[in-house]
Design an enzyme around this catalytic site. Structure first.
Site, PDB file in Angstrom:
ATOM      1  N   ILE A  40     102.363 -70.940  48.315  1.00 10.79           N
ATOM      2  CA  ILE A  40     102.787 -69.584  48.636  1.00 10.79           C
ATOM      3  C   ILE A  40     103.503 -69.653  49.978  1.00 10.79           C
ATOM      4  O   ILE A  40     102.975 -70.200  50.947  1.00 10.79           O
ATOM      5  CB  ILE A  40     101.580 -68.638  48.710  1.00 10.79           C
ATOM      6  CG1 ILE A  40     100.863 -68.614  47.343  1.00 10.79           C
ATOM      7  CG2 ILE A  40     102.007 -67.232  49.109  1.00 10.79           C
ATOM      8  CD1 ILE A  40      99.450 -68.128  47.398  1.00 10.79           C
ATOM      9  N   CYS A  41     104.731 -69.151  50.002  1.00 17.13           N
ATOM     10  CA  CYS A  41     105.518 -69.128  51.234  1.00 17.13           C
ATOM     11  C   CYS A  41     105.681 -70.561  51.789  1.00 17.13           C
ATOM     12  O   CYS A  41     106.085 -71.470  51.072  1.00 17.13           O
ATOM     13  CB  CYS A  41     104.861 -68.192  52.240  1.00 17.13           C
ATOM     14  SG  CYS A  41     105.908 -67.689  53.606  1.00 17.13           S
ATOM     15  N   THR A  42     105.330 -70.785  53.048  1.00 14.24           N
ATOM     16  CA  THR A  42     105.536 -72.093  53.668  1.00 14.24           C
ATOM     17  C   THR A  42     104.481 -73.122  53.284  1.00 14.24           C
ATOM     18  O   THR A  42     104.516 -74.243  53.782  1.00 14.24           O
ATOM     19  CB  THR A  42     105.572 -71.959  55.201  1.00 14.24           C
ATOM     20  OG1 THR A  42     104.368 -71.323  55.649  1.00 14.24           O
ATOM     21  CG2 THR A  42     106.775 -71.144  55.647  1.00 14.24           C
TER      22      THR A  42
ATOM     23  N   THR B 170     110.871 -71.348  48.855  1.00 12.16           N
ATOM     24  CA  THR B 170     109.945 -70.942  49.905  1.00 12.16           C
ATOM     25  C   THR B 170     110.534 -69.691  50.543  1.00 12.16           C
ATOM     26  O   THR B 170     111.550 -69.167  50.066  1.00 12.16           O
ATOM     27  CB  THR B 170     109.733 -72.058  50.946  1.00 12.16           C
ATOM     28  OG1 THR B 170     108.679 -71.680  51.850  1.00 12.16           O
ATOM     29  CG2 THR B 170     110.992 -72.338  51.746  1.00 12.16           C
TER      30      THR B 170
END
Length: 338
Positions: free
Chosen positions: A123-125, A143
Site C-alpha cells: 500500500i502506497c510506499t 505507488t
C-alpha cells in the site's frame, strides 16, 4: 477443501506488515475493510467461521507500531513471531520503511514468505520494501504518484506506472497512496466473497466499490503542473466549465489576451503539455465520470463533453486511458455493482 469464493473453510489470515512511523491510513483503512467484511459474512451465514483473521505485524521487535501521526497501533505480532499459513501479505507505507529496507533479516523473511502466500502486495510506499527484497523485478507496479519516479530509479527491474489506483501482476498487488489501500481491500474481498458482500462493505464505509485498478490516481486538472501566471490558471478553470464548446488554441489564447503562438508556448512551458492535449484529457476525464455515474448513451456523453462524435470519443479514450469507452463503462459503472 477451502472455497475461496464463498468463504467456507478455515479463516484466511490477512497480515499487514508495518514499520515504525507507518502511515496510519495505510493500515487502518484496508484493515477495517477486511474486518467489516468478516462481520457481514457472519451475519449472512450464521454458524460458519469468519472468513478472515486480520493481523497487524510489526517489522521491529516491538508489537506496537508508532504511526506517523503520533498514534500507536497495538499489534498482535512481529514478523518474527507469525505462525501458521499466511493467505495475504500487505506492506503498509510510511517513512520508517527507509530503515526497514536495510534490515537484512526482514528482507530474507520476505523472500521466504512471499512465494508461500496466495497473494502479496503493498500500500502506497510499501512497494519500496517489496522492491528491496527483489519481489517486484519483472512486474508492472505502482505507488503514490509522488514517489513513483524514485521507485523506478531504485527498482529498475520493474515497470512503474504512476497513474493507476492499483495494479495486479500475477499474485502481486501494488497500490497508489493512502486510501487506494481501501480500494484494493474491497477488490480482494470481492474476489474472495463476491460482489454483493463487497458492495455492502463499500456502502457501510461510504466508499466506491469499483474505483478499481485501471482508474487514475488523480484528475487531469490536478496532475498538471501549476502555473504562476494568472491568465493560464484562469484558462484552465474556464475550460473545465466549457467543455461542450469548441476549444481551439485560438479561442483559449483570446480568452487569455495573448496571441495563439505565444499562448501555446507559455502553456507548454508552465504546464508541461499542449493546450490541445490538456483539453482532450479534461474531456476524457469528464466522459469517464459520466460513464461511471450515469446511464446516458455514448452519443449524449460525447456531445456533452465536447467530442464531435462517438468515434472521436472512442479515439481519445483509447489514446488517454488505453481502453474503449464501452469497455470502461462495463468495468467501472456503478450500475454493474448492483
Amino acid at each position: 477443501m477451502r472455497n475461496s469464493r464463498n468463504g467456507t473453510g478455515p479463516p484466511k489470515t490477512i497480515v499487514f506488515l508495518a514499520a515504525p512511523n507507518t502511515q496510519i491510513l495505510d493500515v487502518a483503512g484496508p484493515f477495517q475493510v477486511f474486518v467489516r467484511a468478516a462481520d457481514l459474512y457472519i451475519q449472512e451465514h450464521p454458524g460458519r467461521e469468519r472468513p478472515y483473521k486480520v493481523v497487524l505485524a510489526s517489522t521491529s521487535a516491538q508489537k506496537a507500531v508508532l504511526t506517523n501521526c503520533g498514534l500507536v497501533l497495538t499489534g498482535t505480532e512481529t514478523y518474527r513471531t507469525l505462525q501458521g499459513p499466511v493467505d495475504t501479505l500487505l506492506i503498509a507505507g510510511g517513512s520508517g520503511l527507509d530503515e526497514a529496507t536495510r534490515d537484512k533479516q526482514l528482507l530474507a523473511w520476505l523472500r521466504r514468505t512471499a512465494p508461500r502466500v496466495r497473494r502479496s502486495g503493498s500500500i502506497c510506499t510499501g512497494a519500496f520494501l517489496l522492491a528491496a527484497a527483489g519481489l517486484l523485478d519483472g512486474k508492472r507496479v505502482t505507488t503514490h504518484w509522488k514517489w513513483a519516479a524514485d521507485l523506478a530509479k531504485r527498482c529498475k527491474g520493474a515497470k512503474v506506472d504512476p497513474d493507476p489506483i492499483f495494479i495486479r501482476d500475477g499474485n502481486t498487488y501494488t497500490t497508489a497512496g493512502v486510501t487506494a489501500g481501501m480500494d484494493l481491500a474491497l477488490a480482494l474481498v470481492e474476489q474472495d466473497l463476491g460482489s454483493a458482500l463487497a458492495l455492502r462493505v463499500a456502502r457501510e464505509l461510504v466508499l466506491y466499490l469499483r474505483r478499481a485498478g485501471g482508474q487514475s490516481q488523480f484528475s487531469t486538472a490536478m496532475s498538471l503542473q501549476a502555473s504562476d501566471r494568472k491568465q493560464i490558471e484562469e484558462i484552465r478553470a474556464w475550460a473545465l466549465d466549457h467543455l461542450d464548446q469548441n476549444l481551439p488554441v485560438e479561442k483559449l489564447a483570446a480568452k487569455a489576451g495573448m496571441s495563439p503562438r505565444n499562448f501555446a508556448r507559455i502553456f507548454v512551458k508552465d504546464t508541461g503539455t499542449t493546450p490541445a492535449r490538456f483539453v482532450e484529457r479534461l474531456r476524457v476525464e469528464a466522459a469517464r465520470r459520466r460513464l461511471e455515474e450515469s446511464p446516458d448513451k455514448l452519443e449524449k456523453i460525447a456531445n456533452d463533453c465536447g467530442f464531435r462524435s462517438i468515434t472521436s470519443l472512442r479515439r481519445s479514450f483509447v489514446r488517454v486511458l488505453r481502453v474503449p469507452p464501452a469497455d470502461y463503462r462495463h468495468r467501472f459503472s456503478e450500475s454493474n455493482t448492483n
